[in-house]
Design an enzyme around this catalytic site. Structure first.
Site, PDB file in Angstrom:
ATOM      1  NE  ARG A   1      -4.318  -1.399   0.177  1.00 51.61           N
ATOM      2  CZ  ARG A   1      -4.463  -2.447  -0.634  1.00 51.61           C
ATOM      3  NH1 ARG A   1      -3.530  -2.727  -1.534  1.00 51.61           N
ATOM      4  NH2 ARG A   1      -5.543  -3.201  -0.580  1.00 51.61           N
TER       5      ARG A   1
ATOM      6  CG  HIS B   1      -3.266  -0.485  -6.714  1.00 54.51           C
ATOM      7  ND1 HIS B   1      -3.671   0.164  -5.566  1.00 54.51           N
ATOM      8  CD2 HIS B   1      -3.242  -1.813  -6.401  1.00 54.51           C
ATOM      9  CE1 HIS B   1      -3.890  -0.731  -4.612  1.00 54.51           C
ATOM     10  NE2 HIS B   1      -3.633  -1.940  -5.094  1.00 54.51           N
TER      11      HIS B   1
ATOM     12  CD  GLU C   1      -2.916   3.523  -5.201  1.00 56.00           C
ATOM     13  OE1 GLU C   1      -4.033   3.013  -5.408  1.00 56.00           O
ATOM     14  OE2 GLU C   1      -1.914   2.868  -4.899  1.00 56.00           O
TER      15      GLU C   1
HETATM   16  P1  NAP Z   1      -0.716 -11.228   4.994  1.00 55.66           P
HETATM   17  O1  NAP Z   1      -0.632 -12.672   4.626  1.00 55.66           O
HETATM   18  O2  NAP Z   1      -1.576 -10.800   6.130  1.00 55.66           O
HETATM   19  O3  NAP Z   1       0.793 -10.722   5.235  1.00 55.66           O
HETATM   20  C1  NAP Z   1       1.116  -9.538   5.911  1.00 55.66           C
HETATM   21  C2  NAP Z   1       2.345  -9.799   6.755  1.00 55.66           C
HETATM   22  O4  NAP Z   1       2.730  -8.588   7.419  1.00 55.66           O
HETATM   23  C3  NAP Z   1       2.102 -10.842   7.866  1.00 55.66           C
HETATM   24  O5  NAP Z   1       3.251 -11.661   7.945  1.00 55.66           O
HETATM   25  C4  NAP Z   1       1.966  -9.983   9.113  1.00 55.66           C
HETATM   26  O6  NAP Z   1       2.334 -10.621  10.301  1.00 55.66           O
HETATM   27  C5  NAP Z   1       2.924  -8.858   8.813  1.00 55.66           C
HETATM   28  N1  NAP Z   1       2.598  -7.680   9.613  1.00 55.66           N
HETATM   29  C6  NAP Z   1       1.392  -7.112   9.802  1.00 55.66           C
HETATM   30  N2  NAP Z   1       1.499  -5.998  10.550  1.00 55.66           N
HETATM   31  C7  NAP Z   1       2.809  -5.879  10.854  1.00 55.66           C
HETATM   32  C8  NAP Z   1       3.552  -4.939  11.602  1.00 55.66           C
HETATM   33  N3  NAP Z   1       2.970  -3.883  12.213  1.00 55.66           N
HETATM   34  N4  NAP Z   1       4.887  -5.121  11.717  1.00 55.66           N
HETATM   35  C9  NAP Z   1       5.498  -6.181  11.125  1.00 55.66           C
HETATM   36  N5  NAP Z   1       4.852  -7.103  10.401  1.00 55.66           N
HETATM   37  C10 NAP Z   1       3.524  -6.951  10.254  1.00 55.66           C
HETATM   38  O7  NAP Z   1      -1.187 -10.367   3.733  1.00 55.66           O
HETATM   39  P2  NAP Z   1      -0.908 -10.674   2.179  1.00 55.66           P
HETATM   40  O8  NAP Z   1      -2.035 -11.474   1.634  1.00 55.66           O
HETATM   41  O9  NAP Z   1       0.472 -11.158   2.025  1.00 55.66           O
HETATM   42  O10 NAP Z   1      -1.049  -9.189   1.604  1.00 55.66           O
HETATM   43  C11 NAP Z   1      -0.156  -8.174   2.037  1.00 55.66           C
HETATM   44  C12 NAP Z   1      -0.622  -6.807   1.580  1.00 55.66           C
HETATM   45  O11 NAP Z   1      -0.397  -6.678   0.187  1.00 55.66           O
HETATM   46  C13 NAP Z   1      -2.130  -6.558   1.752  1.00 55.66           C
HETATM   47  O12 NAP Z   1      -2.421  -6.057   3.038  1.00 55.66           O
HETATM   48  C14 NAP Z   1      -2.456  -5.574   0.663  1.00 55.66           C
HETATM   49  O13 NAP Z   1      -2.513  -4.273   1.181  1.00 55.66           O
HETATM   50  C15 NAP Z   1      -1.299  -5.698  -0.320  1.00 55.66           C
HETATM   51  N6  NAP Z   1      -1.730  -6.150  -1.661  1.00 55.66           N
HETATM   52  C16 NAP Z   1      -1.550  -5.321  -2.728  1.00 55.66           C
HETATM   53  C17 NAP Z   1      -1.903  -5.744  -3.997  1.00 55.66           C
HETATM   54  C18 NAP Z   1      -1.710  -4.867  -5.191  1.00 55.66           C
HETATM   55  O14 NAP Z   1      -2.565  -4.827  -6.050  1.00 55.66           O
HETATM   56  N7  NAP Z   1      -0.600  -4.183  -5.317  1.00 55.66           N
HETATM   57  C19 NAP Z   1      -2.456  -7.013  -4.186  1.00 55.66           C
HETATM   58  C20 NAP Z   1      -2.619  -7.831  -3.082  1.00 55.66           C
HETATM   59  C21 NAP Z   1      -2.247  -7.385  -1.818  1.00 55.66           C
HETATM   60  P3  NAP Z   1       1.344 -11.671  11.061  1.00 55.66           P
HETATM   61  O15 NAP Z   1       1.622 -12.983  10.380  1.00 55.66           O
HETATM   62  O16 NAP Z   1       1.779 -11.607  12.480  1.00 55.66           O
HETATM   63  O17 NAP Z   1      -0.063 -11.175  10.838  1.00 55.66           O
END
Ligand code: NAP
Length: 327
Positions: free
Chosen positions: A243, A290, A272
């Site tokens: 993000r 995006h 954005e």
């Molecule tokens: P996810 O599986 O929840 O992974 C997020 C990771 O970040 C988890 O390991 C989480 O730890 C860690 N985390 C959360 N808060 C934290 C903090 N304050 N400090 C350190 N680590 C932290 O999510 P995902 O499915 O991989 O997606 C990640 C992000 O990518 C989404 O939130 C979204 O915003 C973005 N995204 C963007 C696109 C795009 O179009 N560009 C597409 C898809 C996703 P825990 O395991 O402890 O929860």
């Protein structure tokens, strides 16, 4: 059982950009009204707000207290995204409204796009493409458009969740060492990928490539500020497909202009659809609008997830894909 009369049936409002097919899962259970933009959503709420039981939205729709207050019968907000920073979770919880998202189905598409950015910055693809088209290319030259080698380098993953893991796995295939900074340790994955968990400062300091896969929260907003960017190596690449507001773009523009970083690849942006003018003018950036999850197959699967969550909750079942609770 006979379908209920139309007027008694629950009403679900779904963004018109979400693919149609999967929404047939709601046939016989609810009436579905589509809205093309904020104005149309507004009109539907004004006319039929009290009947609305479900809402299917994309990440550009802010679901806040004011919106929820106008939907007293709402049971579910199904976000057409894995990141759910557009929804006021405490407000939804206070009203007993379930919030769901689309995990897993977009992981590979987003990880692939992340690698497209890493490679595009490392190997100067945009400059090379421009030269090839320009009519000015004078032929192969030993010092032409020299890029950055990745094999043998270190990839730092910030946020080793679903997408972070998929990017790390691809990194191993590119012959990179993996380090990570994340809230939770992943010991089994560490062993499998020979990855090391580091403090943020250390991860930034050792990386050839830093790739951000964190959710946007109060803790991660502007995580990559001027001070943290200064911990990165001057020959390193920053990539953000998570993000936009996780990176302080003003500080990033300063770092790139000051030669503190080799380059940056950004799929997401702080404001954005505005793109930071100094980042847009920089020869060291590759900027995308995006499109992390933008493949035909992924967008269809995301719609299936939205539909199955709406169906479950409207049908009185728990949602299969709730966003994680607090803590
Ligand atoms: P996810 O599986 O929840 O992974 C997020 C990771 O970040 C988890 O390991 C989480 O730890 C860690 N985390 C959360 N808060 C934290 C903090 N304050 N400090 C350190 N680590 C932290 O999510 P995902 O499915 O991989 O997606 C990640 C992000 O990518 C989404 O939130 C979204 O915003 C973005 N995204 C963007 C696109 C795009 O179009 N560009 C597409 C898809 C996703 P825990 O395991 O402890 O929860």
């Amino acid at each position: 059982m006979e379908a209920r009369a139309r007027s008694d049936r629950p009403l679900v409002l779904v963004d018109a950009a979400i693919p149609d097919g999967p929404l047939t899962a709601l046939d016989g259970l609810a009436d579905v009204a589509r809205f093309a933009d904020a104005e149309e959503l507004e009109r539907l709420i004004a006319e039929r707000g009290p009947r609305v039981r479900g809402l299917g939205v994309q990440l550009t729709t802010a679901v806040d207290e004011a919106l929820l207050a106008r939907l007293p019968a709402l049971e579910i907000v199904a976000d057409y995204a894995v990141g759910y920073d557009n929804v006021d979770l405490p407000a939804a919880a206070r009203r007993g409204v379930a919030v769901t998202h689309t995990p897993d189905v977009l992981t590979d598409a987003t990880a692939d796009l992340t690698w497209a950015l890493i490679l595009a910055v490392a190997r100067r693809l945009l400059e090379a493409d421009r030269l090839a088209r320009s009519g000015q290319w004078a032929g192969w030259h030993p010092r032409q458009l020299l890029g950055r080698e990745l094999t043998g380098g270190t990839l730092a993953i910030l946020g080793l969740g679903r997408i972070g893991e998929a990017v790390a796995r691809r990194g191993r295939a590119f012959g990179m060492r993996v380090v990570y900074w994340s809230r939770s340790a992943r010991p089994a994955l560490e062993r499998e990928l020979e990855a090391r968990r580091l403090e943020l400062r250390e991860a930034l300091g050792v990386a050839d490539v830093v790739s951000i896969h964190l959710p946007l929260t109060d803790e991660t907003r502007h995580l990559l500020d001027a001070q943290r960017l200064a911990h990165m190596r001057s020959d390193a690449i920053l990539v953000n497909t998570a993000r936009g507001p996780i990176v302080d773009e003003e500080a990033l523009a300063d770092a790139l202009e000051g030669g503190q970083l080799l380059g940056a690849g950004l799929d997401v942006h702080e404001r954005e659809p505005d793109v930071h003018p100094r980042l847009a003018a920089s020869p060291r950036t590759v900027l995308l609008p995006h499109v992390g999850s933008a493949t035909v197959a992924t967008r269809e699967r995301m719609a299936e997830v939205v539909a199955r969550n709406l169906r479950a909750v409207i049908g009185g079942e728990p949602p299969p894909d709730p966003v994680p609770g607090p803590g």
